[in-house]
Design a protein around this motif. Sequence first.
Motif, PDB file in Angstrom:
ATOM      1  N   ILE A 138      -3.522 -20.296 -32.654  1.00 17.94           N
ATOM      2  CA  ILE A 138      -2.069 -20.512 -32.534  1.00 17.94           C
ATOM      3  C   ILE A 138      -1.247 -19.323 -32.995  1.00 17.94           C
ATOM      4  N   TYR A 165      -4.789 -17.668 -46.978  1.00 15.30           N
ATOM      5  CA  TYR A 165      -4.066 -18.917 -46.779  1.00 15.30           C
ATOM      6  C   TYR A 165      -2.584 -18.844 -47.130  1.00 15.30           C
ATOM      7  N   GLY A 166      -1.771 -19.517 -46.287  1.00 15.39           N
ATOM      8  CA  GLY A 166      -0.398 -19.805 -46.655  1.00 15.39           C
ATOM      9  C   GLY A 166       0.558 -18.639 -46.576  1.00 15.39           C
ATOM     10  N   ALA A 167       0.945 -18.231 -45.368  1.00 13.24           N
ATOM     11  CA  ALA A 167       1.997 -17.227 -45.237  1.00 13.24           C
ATOM     12  C   ALA A 167       3.305 -17.788 -45.768  1.00 13.24           C
ATOM     13  N   ILE A 221      -4.212 -11.974 -40.579  1.00 11.07           N
ATOM     14  CA  ILE A 221      -4.812 -13.309 -40.438  1.00 11.07           C
ATOM     15  C   ILE A 221      -4.716 -13.781 -38.996  1.00 11.07           C
ATOM     16  N   LEU A 276      -0.945 -12.715 -37.619  1.00  9.23           N
ATOM     17  CA  LEU A 276      -0.021 -11.821 -38.323  1.00  9.23           C
ATOM     18  C   LEU A 276      -0.864 -10.677 -38.859  1.00  9.23           C
ATOM     19  N   VAL A 327      -2.704 -25.684 -40.593  1.00  8.79           N
ATOM     20  CA  VAL A 327      -2.910 -24.317 -40.108  1.00  8.79           C
ATOM     21  C   VAL A 327      -4.008 -23.663 -40.935  1.00  8.79           C
TER      22      VAL A 327
HETATM   23  C1  LIG Z   1       0.178 -18.492 -39.627  1.00  6.59           C
HETATM   24  O1  LIG Z   1      -0.036 -19.474 -40.598  1.00  6.59           O
HETATM   25  C2  LIG Z   1       0.815 -19.403 -41.722  1.00  6.59           C
HETATM   26  C3  LIG Z   1       0.389 -20.477 -42.688  1.00  6.59           C
HETATM   27  O2  LIG Z   1      -0.885 -20.160 -43.196  1.00  6.59           O
HETATM   28  C4  LIG Z   1       2.272 -19.566 -41.282  1.00  6.59           C
HETATM   29  O3  LIG Z   1       3.135 -19.468 -42.390  1.00  6.59           O
HETATM   30  C5  LIG Z   1       2.578 -18.478 -40.266  1.00  6.59           C
HETATM   31  O4  LIG Z   1       3.877 -18.649 -39.771  1.00  6.59           O
HETATM   32  C6  LIG Z   1       1.597 -18.558 -39.124  1.00  6.59           C
HETATM   33  N1  LIG Z   1       1.884 -17.472 -38.190  1.00  6.59           N
HETATM   34  C7  LIG Z   1       1.608 -17.545 -36.895  1.00  6.59           C
HETATM   35  C8  LIG Z   1       2.001 -16.360 -36.092  1.00  6.59           C
HETATM   36  O5  LIG Z   1       1.077 -18.504 -36.407  1.00  6.59           O
END
Ligand SMILES: *[C@@H]1O[C@H](CO)[C@@H](O)[C@H](O)[C@H]1NC(C)=O
Length: 213
Positions: free
Chosen positions: A39, A89-91, A22, A42, A198
Amino acid sequence: GTQLSAPDAGLVLKKIAIGHGIQNYTCTDSAPATTASAIGALAILYDVTSLFPGTLRTGLSNATWNDFPKNLLYGKPVPLNLINPNTGYGATASPFPRAADLTLGNIRASFLGHHYFDQFGSPTFELLTVNLKASVKKLEGFNAPATADKGILNTGAVQWLKLIDNGKGFNKGLTTVYRVVTAGGAAEACSKIGPGVVDSVPYTTYYWFYGPK
Ligand SMILES: *[C@@H]1O[C@H](CO)[C@@H](O)[C@H](O)[C@H]1NC(C)=O
Ligand SMILES: *[C@@H]1O[C@H](CO)[C@@H](O)[C@H](O)[C@H]1NC(C)=O
């Protein structure tokens, strides 16, 4: 399109990976004119070095190679611990699952490592199975070709990039990374994302890793 510049003299190709993950974005407000800021990202990296067209016995055809990122994007859920793996969506707090190889149709590729942004916000590639690491900054970026796949959310393919050592001293055996043949990953509109949220957009791509001999 515009070509990324060649690797510096003296560098050799260490690995080619396919990445699946993502791209993260956020917006300050939801005005139609506001564009989302990148921003982070991953992704899981798989070793496709031996699949490069022309490689004796193991090389794919050009067409299969060129379509692999797109086919992977649609053929498998994002291989991260996500709340919704289909949309990205949603790590969760531990986004990287246990290492696993990739199989897509007849194509097999071994787990190679992880791509993430570190605590300093630097794009980082850890090629865990071969003990190589790149902590990089952007040197060049050009829009993906008009024919590039626009991705699951139909937002467009992220740029093709040349990334180089950021000089922070974290690299192991790698100095240059290319991101090419991208599929998906571009941001949704800020009018849709809204402020302070995010937005995670699924993408796939090839990463080419170069380092000194
Ligand atoms: C990317 O976004 C997810 C939420 O969707 C968040 O949990 C994760 O830490 C973010 N990772 C980065 C590298 O920005
Ligand atoms: C595959 O692509 C490469 C690079 O464009 C080209 O040199 C080669 O001739 C192509 N092979 C086939 C079988 O079309």
